[in-house]
Design an enzyme around this catalytic site. Sequence first.
Site, short mmCIF file in Angstrom:
data_model
loop_
_atom_site.label_atom_id
_atom_site.label_comp_id
_atom_site.label_asym_id
_atom_site.label_seq_id
_atom_site.Cartn_x
_atom_site.Cartn_y
_atom_site.Cartn_z
N HIS A 105 22.19 14.03 21.98
CA HIS A 105 23.29 13.14 21.61
C HIS A 105 22.80 12.00 20.71
O HIS A 105 23.39 10.92 20.70
CB HIS A 105 23.94 12.52 22.86
CG HIS A 105 24.94 13.40 23.54
ND1 HIS A 105 24.62 14.61 24.09
CD2 HIS A 105 26.28 13.26 23.73
CE1 HIS A 105 25.71 15.15 24.62
NE2 HIS A 105 26.72 14.36 24.42
N GLU B 148 34.30 23.60 19.78
CA GLU B 148 33.97 23.11 18.44
C GLU B 148 34.03 24.19 17.37
O GLU B 148 34.64 23.97 16.32
CB GLU B 148 32.61 22.42 18.45
CG GLU B 148 32.60 21.04 19.13
CD GLU B 148 32.43 21.11 20.64
OE1 GLU B 148 32.32 22.24 21.18
OE2 GLU B 148 32.39 20.05 21.29
C1 TPP Z 1 29.56 20.89 23.09
C2 TPP Z 1 30.00 19.60 23.65
N1 TPP Z 1 31.21 19.15 23.33
C3 TPP Z 1 31.64 17.97 23.82
C4 TPP Z 1 30.86 17.23 24.64
C5 TPP Z 1 31.33 15.88 25.19
N2 TPP Z 1 31.63 16.05 26.61
C6 TPP Z 1 30.74 15.75 27.57
S1 TPP Z 1 31.29 16.12 29.08
C7 TPP Z 1 32.76 16.68 28.49
C8 TPP Z 1 33.80 17.19 29.43
C9 TPP Z 1 33.30 18.35 30.22
O1 TPP Z 1 34.29 18.77 31.09
P1 TPP Z 1 33.96 19.80 32.23
O2 TPP Z 1 33.24 20.96 31.65
O3 TPP Z 1 35.22 20.09 32.95
O4 TPP Z 1 32.91 19.05 33.14
P2 TPP Z 1 33.16 17.75 34.02
O5 TPP Z 1 32.77 16.58 33.19
O6 TPP Z 1 34.57 17.73 34.43
O7 TPP Z 1 32.23 17.93 35.18
C10 TPP Z 1 32.80 16.57 27.12
C11 TPP Z 1 33.94 16.94 26.26
C12 TPP Z 1 29.58 17.73 24.93
N3 TPP Z 1 28.71 17.04 25.67
N4 TPP Z 1 29.19 18.92 24.44
#
Ligand code: TPP
Lengths: 325, 325, 331, 331
Positions: free
Chosen positions: D129, D60
């Site tokens: 959230h 971000e």
């Molecule tokens: C700072 C932030 N940006 C975006 C999100 C929305 N979001 C939640 S999970 C996710 C993907 C995370 O991917 P990863 O770190 O690979 O974890 P996974 O879900 O694959 O276990 C996103 C973009 C968030 N919760 N926090």
Amino acid sequence: MAKAASNTEAYLRMYTQMVRIRTFEDNANQLYLSAKMPGLTHMYSGEEAVAVGICEALTDEDRITSTHRGHGHCVAKGAEFKAMFCELLGKAEGYCRGKGGSMHIADQSHGNLGANAIVGGSMGIATGSALRAKLQGSDDVTVCFFGDGATAQGLMYEVMNMAALWKLPVIYACENNGYSEYTRTEEIAAGSITARAEAFGIEAHQVDGQDVLAVNDLTRKLVARARKGEGPFFIELMTYRYHGHHVGDINREYYRSKAEEKEWKDNRDPIIRFRAHLVSEGIASEEELDALNAEIEKDATDAVAYALEAAYPDASEVNMHVYAA
Amino acid sequence: MAKAASNTEAYLRMYTQMVRIRTFEDNANQLYLSAKMPGLTHMYSGEEAVAVGICEALTDEDRITSTHRGHGHCVAKGAEFKAMFCELLGKAEGYCRGKGGSMHIADQSHGNLGANAIVGGSMGIATGSALRAKLQGSDDVTVCFFGDGATAQGLMYEVMNMAALWKLPVIYACENNGYSEYTRTEEIAAGSITARAEAFGIEAHQVDGQDVLAVNDLTRKLVARARKGEGPFFIELMTYRYHGHHVGDINREYYRSKAEEKEWKDNRDPIIRFRAHLVSEGIASEEELDALNAEIEKDATDAVAYALEAAYPDASEVNMHVYAA
Amino acid sequence: MREITLSQAVNEAIAEEMRRDPTVFLIGEDVAEAGTPFKVLSGLVEEFGTDRVIDTPISEPGFMGMAVGAAMTGARPIVDLMFGDFIFLIMDQLCNQAAKTHYMSGGKLTVPLVLRTNLGATRRSAAQHSQSLQALVAHIPGLKVAMPSSAYEAKGLMKTAIRDNNPVVIFEDKLMYQDKAPVPEEEYLIPFGQAHVKREGRDITLIGTSSMVQVAEKAAEMLALEGISAEVIDPRTIVPLDEKTLIESVKKTSRALVIDEGHRSYGVTAEIASRLNEKAFYHLDAPVLRMGAMDVPVPFSPALEDLTVPTPEQVAANAGRLCAGELIHAA
Amino acid sequence: MREITLSQAVNEAIAEEMRRDPTVFLIGEDVAEAGTPFKVLSGLVEEFGTDRVIDTPISEPGFMGMAVGAAMTGARPIVDLMFGDFIFLIMDQLCNQAAKTHYMSGGKLTVPLVLRTNLGATRRSAAQHSQSLQALVAHIPGLKVAMPSSAYEAKGLMKTAIRDNNPVVIFEDKLMYQDKAPVPEEEYLIPFGQAHVKREGRDITLIGTSSMVQVAEKAAEMLALEGISAEVIDPRTIVPLDEKTLIESVKKTSRALVIDEGHRSYGVTAEIASRLNEKAFYHLDAPVLRMGAMDVPVPFSPALEDLTVPTPEQVAANAGRLCAGELIHAA
Ligand SMILES: Cc1ncc(C[n+]2csc(CCOP(=O)(O)OP(=O)(O)O)c2C)c(N)n1
Ligand SMILES: Cc1ncc(C[n+]2csc(CCOP(=O)(O)OP(=O)(O)O)c2C)c(N)n1
Ligand SMILES: [Mg+2]
Ligand SMILES: [Mg+2]
């Protein structure tokens, strides 16, 4: 040393913990599908060997920080089903009195500092826990769980730098499940994830995250070294999530194929693989393992039933715990 | 190609620009010492070959982002003394009508997007400028200047990742002057700075930042390649600041020795070195260079005198420019 | 009583608490040998060593996050943020993590940390080194916010902050570091949520925070010459806010002017004024007025910068007009 | 008139502006094929391609900073921030860079960008959230802040935001994405700083923002049954704020209640209430009351979460008591 866990008891505990996670998630998913779960939740199924392989190398004094996909870490670090399901349903007997929910579940009694709904948000917390350990001369180690997607957060590089400079007892555990939300890792991660840690002078390893023994062996070695002040370390664990990004992510063929999912489930499932190993090594029989599974299933069913009936927190709790006394 | 600048005119321009920076800074420091300068300012003296070697490889269409130690970048990118001194003194004829001051000086006409008082704060801006170039099919390149200290900011890793993924025409220019404020670089940077860029798949170079020709040669090659879509690139320029962190940082022996300062000034000064080269190669005589220096000195003296007399912005400007029309 | 500078007061408070509690440590940029650019922490590293006075890289989100983790697991970090303007860099760790952890964990985890930073313009430091951002953190439940107005408050509030079991943000006025005030040798703490009536008066209540307390006091002196008796109150902490003392004063004087160095719009004064209006409405003879920094980024030019911050003259003028029954709108 | 959802309205506005101006592009997480988790941007990548609908890593601060640089050099980025709570992560780039660049450069550089994000609780998404953080950005000079209350406003304000030459933050209510409202087929823009009187009334003015406009309207219906005639006003943008319309209404009704879904303390309602008190004081029959989200991190448990946000019943009750002349202090 590396063999300390290679005994029947430890192996069975690892198997049990993996099955407990899978069973927990199946029940949580069921709660969602039957509209009994408030909000959404992120399933850990498929990644069990990561949480279990790592947490079985830790004591209750060791800390972990967890993620939005945190049920697996929570179970693996020792949490009970009842308080977990209560938390997921927003009930007063939940680990956080229903105030945290799935994305903030924490279990201080076993050193779980909490799931986090900010991707990468716990990297500072984990590193700070390790700083505290060093400052106070305590030999506990902190493991920071995070996904491949979280490697895009700048915070990670800030804290890895400080952890390396100050030799902090922290292990960065990157669960690379190939996706962040609806995007493949290649599209969001340039270069090499382990090389990024190495560039800060941090020893980094890549390991098959579907092989609980490989994960556990590596982690035990690194934990022992971290306790002696040889940290920090970085582990990239190659794994896969079976469900969608969250329980509501059902139609996902636009970003990943059913064939790919089937391949991981059929041929690389951490529980199936470890079970076969246990049987072939004569550590347990199919019957014994089935009995174990059944027991866990019952435990989960009971916990779900309990949680569904449990009370919500009283309205008076709404402005309690804003400030500590 | 790499030799395009190796002609008398280009060399003399580089010499001139380095002397202009040094002269600007000497005058700025004098303004501080005589209590005519509002606030504090950060001197670029000693690092001239970095800004000049790089900016001489750029056109006015190419953009740069600068830092709190930004006068050198500003002069090197083509700014005039008068408007610069006016800015430093908060006068209406300054590049930013006196509203920005030393730490925010910008010169849009030559593509200088501005100094920045947030360490690392311009890394996103530079990368975004490069994204704009790519999206609009324009072949300009953006150079992001920052210090060794700024490599501790997570933002850098976030934008390097995106620059690498999308092959953006941006060059990250890390001015490693051995210190961030009162702290040595070794104490704040673990591992290797160039390896950090390489871990994101970015080609990285280390170069002697006191050798203007080495800096310029390397930069011209990288700029040409970046224009063709082969970017991003990373350069670590080894250099040294002669003054304290800012003009007020006088007693600094607690963090760095006079002997160390003397060593850099006597034996590695970029202007002395380049001047010797110009003379020994027969590109200019001592007399010609002395005349050049004198001209620059006069230019600066005039500009300072002008700026001291110039008007402050009218009070009505205080709430002008909060919003663009 | 001896007089010491605000800078010394902060230093003493921290030193005393570090002696008292081995879990307290300092972390930030150039806090050790350099003792911060403002030299506020000079000498502490000599007494407590580099293990407890920790120089960091320029990684504000990183070390802020680490402080949260250390606090959650049994330490009491004091985070040094060199300029208040950098608070924008650490908002996520401060507001999404530190502020919410106790609540989200159902009261099981605590985050006892102090973030000390500063506020204040007119130092010719331009837009990114001159902001007074207290309104932002005051809006986030879970954080406490202290705004010392002199060396005395700086010491007493800092000690309370370090012993508090919650994240506390302290804004020091960077222009005031060299200002002296009487500070007892004996130990004292200033409880949070307890306003201080700096000067009693009958005709109007001037409520000032931090740097604006002095401004209000000077204005009160000017007003006294005109025969107007101004009461001056320093809330000392804006979260928790000692509504009671403020309201009682306004019920007595019937008029109030609230002054804070943050930007005027959507700032601290709006909350204080609103509470006074809500709870003392029928006692008010005039609208509660607010003064703050202009709603502009802080300009570098001295000719402009000085226009952006309320002065004693302006405060006195506005207060005078309020008392004269003029319906005015402070700009 | 046809009815479309708020989600479709935003989508249409962006598509129209992207067709009109080739320098407009979208950047954010999962904005392309996924069309965001809320599916607001579905279909745009098919029309405009991945060059103009750019999926980013989870960075971000990084992509916010890049948007600033792109905007400074001739593009018009629309930044998609998945949850309003993540605004804490980008505050530095938004508030220290985007907001101040035009001013700091003496008017020479401009930063025409839109940050679209959301607000709103009661979605069972817990404390990180569910926040409504408009007060924070409204405090920073240089930013404009729009808060659409229906599909109609969402479209008109988005189009204005994209054409504005300043950084504009738009907060959409994430609970309202599927709500339909009449939206003309023909192009229209809604100017900033122009409040909308949603319902005329005589006895009290209810000022609501975003999600709270509906709440105010429902409350007005309830009040009508009790014979109280409530005027409902939606400021639509809180920066710039259409003071004039609000003040005129209050001068007419003599009573006001301001409702916003951000936390109550140091929030948006304090500024609006303060301005009404300052500028309509002598017309007021009662204090201006404020309602907002409770000053607590948003709890996950449905049993608690629903208590934290003002409801039509509570608004009607408070308005009724105000009209009945009871001196009340809304909690
Ligand atoms: C700072 C932030 N940006 C975006 C999100 C929305 N979001 C939640 S999970 C996710 C993907 C995370 O991917 P990863 O770190 O690979 O974890 P996974 O879900 O694959 O276990 C996103 C973009 C968030 N919760 N926090
Ligand atoms: C985000 C931020 N943190 C801290 C500071 C205070 N500060 C100003 S310059 C500086 C050191 C920068 O070091 P480096 O990047 O190496 O640049 P140099 O001064 O050596 O040119 C610091 C810490 C700042 N301006 N911004
Ligand atoms: Mg992932
Ligand atoms: Mg440096």
